[in-house]
Design a protein around this motif. Sequence first.
Motif, PDB file in Angstrom:
ATOM      1  N   LEU A  72      35.276  47.106  38.849  1.00 36.29           N
ATOM      2  CA  LEU A  72      36.357  47.878  38.221  1.00 36.29           C
ATOM      3  C   LEU A  72      36.031  49.366  38.235  1.00 36.29           C
ATOM      4  N   ALA A  73      34.786  49.726  37.956  1.00 31.33           N
ATOM      5  CA  ALA A  73      34.396  51.139  37.964  1.00 31.33           C
ATOM      6  C   ALA A  73      34.556  51.729  39.359  1.00 31.33           C
ATOM      7  N   LEU A  74      34.199  50.975  40.385  1.00 33.83           N
ATOM      8  CA  LEU A  74      34.361  51.467  41.757  1.00 33.83           C
ATOM      9  C   LEU A  74      35.837  51.593  42.120  1.00 33.83           C
ATOM     10  N   LEU A  75      36.648  50.654  41.671  1.00 29.78           N
ATOM     11  CA  LEU A  75      38.081  50.718  41.972  1.00 29.78           C
ATOM     12  C   LEU A  75      38.771  51.839  41.205  1.00 29.78           C
ATOM     13  N   GLU A  76      38.187  52.297  40.115  1.00 24.89           N
ATOM     14  CA  GLU A  76      38.746  53.437  39.383  1.00 24.89           C
ATOM     15  C   GLU A  76      38.694  54.689  40.264  1.00 24.89           C
ATOM     16  N   THR A  90      34.731  37.554  42.634  1.00 20.45           N
ATOM     17  CA  THR A  90      35.007  38.411  41.472  1.00 20.45           C
ATOM     18  C   THR A  90      36.370  39.072  41.604  1.00 20.45           C
ATOM     19  N   LEU A  91      36.704  39.543  42.811  1.00 20.95           N
ATOM     20  CA  LEU A  91      38.032  40.146  43.018  1.00 20.95           C
ATOM     21  C   LEU A  91      39.137  39.136  42.717  1.00 20.95           C
ATOM     22  N   ASN A  92      38.956  37.891  43.137  1.00 22.60           N
ATOM     23  CA  ASN A  92      39.956  36.849  42.852  1.00 22.60           C
ATOM     24  C   ASN A  92      40.127  36.653  41.351  1.00 22.60           C
ATOM     25  N   ARG A  93      39.019  36.659  40.613  1.00 29.05           N
ATOM     26  CA  ARG A  93      39.103  36.495  39.159  1.00 29.05           C
ATOM     27  C   ARG A  93      39.757  37.714  38.513  1.00 29.05           C
ATOM     28  N   ASP A 150      43.192  37.697  36.369  1.00 31.71           N
ATOM     29  CA  ASP A 150      43.238  38.230  35.006  1.00 31.71           C
ATOM     30  C   ASP A 150      44.102  39.479  34.875  1.00 31.71           C
ATOM     31  N   GLY A 151      44.723  39.902  35.980  1.00 36.41           N
ATOM     32  CA  GLY A 151      45.622  41.054  35.948  1.00 36.41           C
ATOM     33  C   GLY A 151      44.912  42.397  35.872  1.00 36.41           C
ATOM     34  N   LEU A 152      43.631  42.442  36.245  1.00 37.08           N
ATOM     35  CA  LEU A 152      42.863  43.681  36.160  1.00 37.08           C
ATOM     36  C   LEU A 152      42.882  44.474  37.468  1.00 37.08           C
ATOM     37  N   VAL A 153      43.171  43.793  38.565  1.00 36.64           N
ATOM     38  CA  VAL A 153      43.343  44.448  39.865  1.00 36.64           C
ATOM     39  C   VAL A 153      44.508  43.773  40.571  1.00 36.64           C
ATOM     40  N   HIS A 154      45.034  44.431  41.594  1.00 35.80           N
ATOM     41  CA  HIS A 154      46.008  43.739  42.446  1.00 35.80           C
ATOM     42  C   HIS A 154      45.779  44.183  43.890  1.00 35.80           C
ATOM     43  N   PRO A 155      46.032  43.246  44.816  1.00 34.50           N
ATOM     44  CA  PRO A 155      45.799  43.555  46.227  1.00 34.50           C
ATOM     45  C   PRO A 155      46.916  44.422  46.790  1.00 34.50           C
ATOM     46  N   LEU A 156      46.547  45.235  47.733  1.00 35.29           N
ATOM     47  CA  LEU A 156      47.518  46.056  48.465  1.00 35.29           C
ATOM     48  C   LEU A 156      47.735  45.391  49.826  1.00 35.29           C
ATOM     49  N   PRO A 157      48.738  45.836  50.584  1.00 35.99           N
ATOM     50  CA  PRO A 157      48.945  45.262  51.916  1.00 35.99           C
ATOM     51  C   PRO A 157      47.727  45.517  52.811  1.00 35.99           C
ATOM     52  N   GLU A 192      43.378  47.562  44.156  1.00 39.78           N
ATOM     53  CA  GLU A 192      43.380  48.712  43.258  1.00 39.78           C
ATOM     54  C   GLU A 192      43.374  48.211  41.824  1.00 39.78           C
ATOM     55  N   ILE A 193      42.857  49.042  40.951  1.00 35.21           N
ATOM     56  CA  ILE A 193      42.753  48.696  39.537  1.00 35.21           C
ATOM     57  C   ILE A 193      44.127  48.847  38.890  1.00 35.21           C
ATOM     58  N   THR A 194      44.435  47.990  37.936  1.00 30.41           N
ATOM     59  CA  THR A 194      45.697  48.062  37.196  1.00 30.41           C
ATOM     60  C   THR A 194      45.463  48.815  35.883  1.00 30.41           C
ATOM     61  N   ASP A 195      46.523  49.074  35.161  1.00 28.86           N
ATOM     62  CA  ASP A 195      46.381  49.710  33.847  1.00 28.86           C
ATOM     63  C   ASP A 195      45.571  48.815  32.904  1.00 28.86           C
ATOM     64  N   THR A 196      45.798  47.513  32.987  1.00 27.18           N
ATOM     65  CA  THR A 196      45.025  46.575  32.164  1.00 27.18           C
ATOM     66  C   THR A 196      43.547  46.641  32.561  1.00 27.18           C
ATOM     67  N   GLY A 197      43.277  46.784  33.850  1.00 27.58           N
ATOM     68  CA  GLY A 197      41.906  46.927  34.325  1.00 27.58           C
ATOM     69  C   GLY A 197      41.258  48.201  33.808  1.00 27.58           C
ATOM     70  N   ARG A 198      42.029  49.290  33.767  1.00 27.12           N
ATOM     71  CA  ARG A 198      41.519  50.563  33.226  1.00 27.12           C
ATOM     72  C   ARG A 198      41.171  50.427  31.744  1.00 27.12           C
ATOM     73  N   THR A 199      42.009  49.715  31.012  1.00 25.13           N
ATOM     74  CA  THR A 199      41.744  49.483  29.590  1.00 25.13           C
ATOM     75  C   THR A 199      40.466  48.671  29.425  1.00 25.13           C
ATOM     76  N   GLU A 200      40.318  47.621  30.222  1.00 25.27           N
ATOM     77  CA  GLU A 200      39.106  46.783  30.194  1.00 25.27           C
ATOM     78  C   GLU A 200      37.872  47.615  30.517  1.00 25.27           C
ATOM     79  N   LEU A 201      37.973  48.460  31.537  1.00 27.97           N
ATOM     80  CA  LEU A 201      36.851  49.298  31.950  1.00 27.97           C
ATOM     81  C   LEU A 201      36.492  50.301  30.852  1.00 27.97           C
ATOM     82  N   ALA A 202      37.488  50.932  30.241  1.00 25.77           N
ATOM     83  CA  ALA A 202      37.238  51.892  29.157  1.00 25.77           C
ATOM     84  C   ALA A 202      36.551  51.203  27.978  1.00 25.77           C
ATOM     85  N   LEU A 203      36.976  49.989  27.665  1.00 21.12           N
ATOM     86  CA  LEU A 203      36.357  49.226  26.581  1.00 21.12           C
ATOM     87  C   LEU A 203      34.903  48.912  26.915  1.00 21.12           C
ATOM     88  N   TRP A 204      34.645  48.542  28.161  1.00 21.24           N
ATOM     89  CA  TRP A 204      33.276  48.235  28.590  1.00 21.24           C
ATOM     90  C   TRP A 204      32.383  49.464  28.452  1.00 21.24           C
TER      91      TRP A 204
END
Length: 190
Positions: free
Chosen positions: A8-12, A43-46, A50-57, A67-79
């Motif tokens: 998630l940090a790398l995808l940010e 890990t990417l599949n999980r 969990d809605g933390l990332v989504h695949p691009l074409p 790419e990271i989603t807004d939910t993923g950013r929230t998870e990363l900030a909490l971590w």
Amino acid sequence: MSIRHGLLALLERGPRYGYQLRAEFEDSTGATWPLNIGQVYTTLNRLERDGLVHPLPENDGGQRPYEITDTGRTELALWFATPIARADRPRDELAIKLALALTTPGVDVAAVVQTQRTATMRALQEYTRLKRADADLPWRLVLDAMIFQSEAELRWLDHCETALVRFRPAPPAPLPVRDETPSTTRETQG
């Protein structure tokens, strides 16, 4: 560090595909935590589930970036905002090994300690050598952590050696006494 949060940090930083994530993860940690590409995609599949990332074409090379989603950013900030508890860290295999060596017949515990001391000293020398090389701050911080952990392990091994010198095993417990007199019940039945 969990692989989940590391990715998630790398995808940010921006969209990446699996092999880029693996290479950047290893580069960021100085290859102290090598990743297998299967771990990355699992890990990417999980994360996607969990809605933390989504695949691009897929790109022209057939690679699918994520790419990271807004939910993923929230998870990363909490971590980043949550301290790592001692209980969250992996078990200490060396402490377990020494505890078992003490209770396993025929094991030369002092030799186990000395073998570990030699390996830890070599690792400490290697980390110190690497630190002298021109390295960026993230890698130097990882090296510093490994140096401090090695130094602490050497101090703990010193403590173990001192404890071994003072250690006096408890005498074995006496075996229970068995009553060898024949039972009157058996004599009357026979």
